[in-house]
Design a protein around this motif. Structure first.
Motif, PDB file in Angstrom:
ATOM      1  N   ASP A 254      48.974 -55.695 146.183  1.00  0.00           N
ATOM      2  CA  ASP A 254      47.707 -55.319 145.133  1.00  0.00           C
ATOM      3  C   ASP A 254      46.507 -55.725 145.732  1.00  0.00           C
ATOM      4  O   ASP A 254      45.440 -55.132 145.791  1.00  0.00           O
ATOM      5  CB  ASP A 254      47.883 -55.884 143.722  1.00  0.00           C
ATOM      6  N   PHE A 255      46.708 -57.082 146.486  1.00  0.00           N
ATOM      7  CA  PHE A 255      45.210 -57.706 146.892  1.00  0.00           C
ATOM      8  C   PHE A 255      44.797 -56.769 148.190  1.00  0.00           C
ATOM      9  O   PHE A 255      43.478 -56.591 148.215  1.00  0.00           O
ATOM     10  CB  PHE A 255      45.654 -59.073 147.257  1.00  0.00           C
ATOM     11  N   LYS A 256      45.456 -56.515 149.037  1.00  0.00           N
ATOM     12  CA  LYS A 256      45.330 -55.849 150.116  1.00  0.00           C
ATOM     13  C   LYS A 256      44.647 -54.461 149.901  1.00  0.00           C
ATOM     14  O   LYS A 256      43.705 -54.108 150.509  1.00  0.00           O
ATOM     15  CB  LYS A 256      46.741 -55.574 151.093  1.00  0.00           C
ATOM     16  N   ARG A 257      45.226 -54.045 148.711  1.00  0.00           N
ATOM     17  CA  ARG A 257      44.597 -52.486 148.290  1.00  0.00           C
ATOM     18  C   ARG A 257      43.333 -52.843 147.610  1.00  0.00           C
ATOM     19  O   ARG A 257      42.361 -51.979 147.891  1.00  0.00           O
ATOM     20  CB  ARG A 257      45.390 -52.121 147.053  1.00  0.00           C
ATOM     21  N   THR A 258      42.991 -53.836 147.192  1.00  0.00           N
ATOM     22  CA  THR A 258      41.557 -54.229 146.415  1.00  0.00           C
ATOM     23  C   THR A 258      40.718 -54.452 147.621  1.00  0.00           C
ATOM     24  O   THR A 258      39.245 -53.944 147.647  1.00  0.00           O
ATOM     25  CB  THR A 258      41.746 -55.414 145.556  1.00  0.00           C
ATOM     26  N   VAL A 259      41.227 -55.265 148.606  1.00  0.00           N
ATOM     27  CA  VAL A 259      40.171 -55.393 149.814  1.00  0.00           C
ATOM     28  C   VAL A 259      39.870 -54.196 150.379  1.00  0.00           C
ATOM     29  O   VAL A 259      38.662 -53.901 150.824  1.00  0.00           O
ATOM     30  CB  VAL A 259      41.117 -56.543 150.815  1.00  0.00           C
ATOM     31  N   GLN A 260      40.899 -53.100 150.604  1.00  0.00           N
ATOM     32  CA  GLN A 260      40.616 -52.024 151.306  1.00  0.00           C
ATOM     33  C   GLN A 260      39.560 -51.194 150.310  1.00  0.00           C
ATOM     34  O   GLN A 260      38.617 -50.435 150.859  1.00  0.00           O
ATOM     35  CB  GLN A 260      41.845 -51.081 151.416  1.00  0.00           C
ATOM     36  N   SER A 261      39.530 -51.307 148.872  1.00  0.00           N
ATOM     37  CA  SER A 261      38.769 -50.557 148.176  1.00  0.00           C
ATOM     38  C   SER A 261      37.292 -51.225 148.283  1.00  0.00           C
ATOM     39  O   SER A 261      36.521 -50.483 148.359  1.00  0.00           O
ATOM     40  CB  SER A 261      39.221 -50.724 146.734  1.00  0.00           C
ATOM     41  N   ILE A 262      37.291 -52.522 148.524  1.00  0.00           N
ATOM     42  CA  ILE A 262      36.095 -53.086 148.577  1.00  0.00           C
ATOM     43  C   ILE A 262      35.460 -52.572 149.934  1.00  0.00           C
ATOM     44  O   ILE A 262      34.166 -52.142 150.016  1.00  0.00           O
ATOM     45  CB  ILE A 262      36.067 -54.425 148.628  1.00  0.00           C
TER      46      ILE A 262
ATOM     47  N   VAL B  24      50.376 -65.047 147.097  1.00  0.00           N
ATOM     48  CA  VAL B  24      49.186 -64.705 145.972  1.00  0.00           C
ATOM     49  C   VAL B  24      49.720 -64.917 144.586  1.00  0.00           C
ATOM     50  O   VAL B  24      50.948 -64.869 144.205  1.00  0.00           O
ATOM     51  CB  VAL B  24      48.982 -63.069 145.931  1.00  0.00           C
ATOM     52  N   ASN B  25      48.806 -65.229 143.567  1.00  0.00           N
ATOM     53  CA  ASN B  25      49.119 -65.997 142.466  1.00  0.00           C
ATOM     54  C   ASN B  25      49.739 -64.733 141.756  1.00  0.00           C
ATOM     55  O   ASN B  25      48.853 -63.656 141.625  1.00  0.00           O
ATOM     56  CB  ASN B  25      47.893 -66.453 141.678  1.00  0.00           C
ATOM     57  N   PRO B  26      50.787 -64.601 141.208  1.00  0.00           N
ATOM     58  CA  PRO B  26      51.381 -63.588 140.658  1.00  0.00           C
ATOM     59  C   PRO B  26      50.860 -63.082 139.140  1.00  0.00           C
ATOM     60  O   PRO B  26      50.838 -62.103 138.739  1.00  0.00           O
ATOM     61  CB  PRO B  26      52.976 -63.671 140.191  1.00  0.00           C
ATOM     62  N   GLU B  27      49.833 -64.010 138.817  1.00  0.00           N
ATOM     63  CA  GLU B  27      49.113 -63.822 137.628  1.00  0.00           C
ATOM     64  C   GLU B  27      48.130 -62.678 137.894  1.00  0.00           C
ATOM     65  O   GLU B  27      47.820 -61.939 136.860  1.00  0.00           O
ATOM     66  CB  GLU B  27      48.221 -65.228 137.201  1.00  0.00           C
ATOM     67  N   PHE B  28      47.655 -62.776 139.114  1.00  0.00           N
ATOM     68  CA  PHE B  28      46.830 -61.422 139.441  1.00  0.00           C
ATOM     69  C   PHE B  28      47.414 -60.326 140.119  1.00  0.00           C
ATOM     70  O   PHE B  28      46.676 -59.230 140.236  1.00  0.00           O
ATOM     71  CB  PHE B  28      45.683 -61.984 140.476  1.00  0.00           C
ATOM     72  N   GLY B  29      48.629 -60.499 140.577  1.00  0.00           N
ATOM     73  CA  GLY B  29      49.260 -59.350 141.101  1.00  0.00           C
ATOM     74  C   GLY B  29      49.944 -59.677 142.383  1.00  0.00           C
ATOM     75  O   GLY B  29      50.419 -60.706 142.267  1.00  0.00           O
ATOM     76  N   THR B  30      50.308 -58.605 143.223  1.00  0.00           N
ATOM     77  CA  THR B  30      51.016 -58.821 144.264  1.00  0.00           C
ATOM     78  C   THR B  30      50.120 -59.017 145.547  1.00  0.00           C
ATOM     79  O   THR B  30      48.889 -58.427 145.311  1.00  0.00           O
ATOM     80  CB  THR B  30      51.902 -57.683 144.518  1.00  0.00           C
ATOM     81  N   MET B  31      50.665 -59.163 146.825  1.00  0.00           N
ATOM     82  CA  MET B  31      50.040 -59.280 147.813  1.00  0.00           C
ATOM     83  C   MET B  31      49.616 -57.671 148.293  1.00  0.00           C
ATOM     84  O   MET B  31      48.476 -57.637 148.728  1.00  0.00           O
ATOM     85  CB  MET B  31      50.941 -59.737 149.205  1.00  0.00           C
TER      86      MET B  31
END
Length: 451
Positions: free
Chosen positions: A115-123, A106-113
């Motif tokens: 963070d992304f997994k948490r966003t996917v789960q939120s979606i 994951v691009n560290p500019e956007f966060g961590t892996m």
């Protein structure tokens, strides 16, 4: 010894069975329509430019918009590439999202892996889907494969990895290499397995050989009921397993009509061409803007300016064989070109188009007449040079769309008696009786009726 023979023989048989047993076939056979995931047929796509969506430019900051987007009716979130960006030959201060340096990070500019997994789960918790942008055509100029697997790349006349097209920050992959193909498929599978995404939008899909798509797409669809979107309009993409392609022929015609260069009935010629260009079940992703069209071609603020935008947006949301796209900020609207290689955040304060899009997205969700596989029929409702009218129908659900694709007020006369009955006026949210009496439709006006 004789007493021991039977147990040993039995053990040997068991071991043979375990070693030779084939992996069980997937028993999860999700329902499909025309080979596509059921969930996309009345769905829609909202493209997210994470870097520019918020001042922070992170997954966590974007998450704060999810409830608003859910209420607006957004169903599928498409994230532009979320991978790290190469530093060698980087363009601008932050580089292009499409110059990927690592396909499984994951691009560290956007966060961590995490963070992304948490966003996917939120979606997913909101009943929405997630697809990510995938870049199989090339890598950034410092991807580890350049040193570890130089044979993964096309070579230029000097024997060095070739620049992809005229994009100086990326190097062209050689997808005729079977080992590269397997490596790319494995990287795609990683995101399905580890982040539980629901599909891919494949960048420059039109420059990737058919045999790669014919190898990769079935494997991905065996894992999960994924949606595959190709950036490209080549017939071979639809035949190679993609659920949807880009509607470039129609988009260019839309632009010409918006400029007054072609009549409204010019849309018919593209519909006719598409009937022979694609397999019958091909979906097209209709739009008035996306990241490329916004950053480089002044969409939609320049191509469909002011009130011109509305009837074409209605068209993208209601046309046959379509799944509509909304780009980040169109609901605001953001009326400028968003920078591609540097920080240039959007703002969401006015949301002047949000109710407009909410009406369209909720109509699509509740009315099967807007399913991608619903039937389409033209309707004579006025001057064909300016008025474009049609019905969509599936089962006993039906809608009528009337668009004024001109800068002059037009007279609308509906003579088809089957349409002259009680209807729900979608945008006025009123019930009325359609009659054969003439009515006026303002410049760039539109009406949508439910039966």
């Amino acid at each position: 010894m004789k007493k021991l023979l039977l147990p040993l023989f039995a053990i040997a048989l068991i071991l043979t069975f375990i070693c030779c047993k084939k992996e069980p076939l997937a028993t999860n056979n999700p329902p499909q329509i025309d080979g596509h995931p059921v969930w996309i047929m009345q769905g829609n796509i909202y493209e997210v430019n994470v870097r520019q969506y918020t001042p922070e430019g992170t997954f966590a900051a974007f998450e704060k918009h999810l409830d608003r987007l859910k209420a607006m009716g957004v169903q599928t979130i498409w994230f532009m590439p979320i991978n790290p960006i190469s530093k060698v030959d980087r363009k601008g201060s932050l580089g292009s999202y499409y110059a990927v340096s690592d396909f499984t990070a994951v691009n560290p500019e956007f966060g961590t892996m995490a963070d992304f997994k948490r966003t996917v789960q939120s979606i997913h918790d909101r009943g929405m889907k997630v697809i990510i942008d995938w870049v199989p055509n090339h890598t950034g100029a410092d991807h580890r494969w350049l040193k570890q697997h130089p044979d993964f790349y096309v070579k230029d006349s000097t024997g060095k990895p070739a620049v992809a097209f005229d994009w100086a920050d990326v190097r062209q992959l050689n997808l005729k290499n079977p080992v590269l193909q397997d490596s790319m498929v494995a990287a795609m599978k990683y995101w399905v397995t580890n982040a539980d995404i629901d599909g891919f939008r494949c960048d420059v899909a039109w420059n990737v050989p058919a045999d790669f798509w014919q190898k990769s797409i079935p494997q991905l669809k065996k894992m999960k009921d994924v949606f595959m979107l190709a950036e490209g309009d080549s017939t071979y993409l639809a035949k190679s397993g993609f659920d949807a392609v880009y509607p470039w022929h129609m988009f260019k015609m839309m632009e010409k009509i918006a400029k007054g260069q072609r009549p409204a009935f010019g849309l018919d010629s593209i519909n006719t061409e598409n009937e022979t260009r694609y397999p019958k079940n091909t979906i097209q992703m209709y739009f008035t803007s996306n990241h490329d069209e916004n950053s480089w071609n002044h969409a939609d603020y320049g191509t469909f300016p002011n009130e011109v935008h509305a009837p074409f947006a209605v068209f993208t949301q209601t046309m046959k064989n379509s799944v509509p796209l909304i780009y980040s900020g169109q609901e605001e609207p953001v009326l400028r070109a968003i920078k591609f290689f540097d920080k240039d955040p959007m703002t969401f304060k006015k949301l002047e188009r949000q109710q407009f899009y909410t009406t369209l997205l909720h109509l699509r969700k509740r009315n099967s007449a807007l399913s991608a596989d619903a039937t389409f029929a033209k309707v004579n409702a006025g001057d064909p040079k300016a008025i474009y009218a049609y019905t969509r129908q599936k089962g006993n659900q039906k809608i009528l769309v009337v668009l004024n694709l001109s800068g002059q007020e037009q007279t609308i006369i509906i003579t088809d008696k089957s349409l002259l009955k009680k209807v729900h006026n979608v945008f006025k949210n009123t019930t009325q009786i359609l009659t054969a009496q003439p009515q006026n439709l303002k410049p760039w006006g539109y009406e949508v009726y439910e039966y």
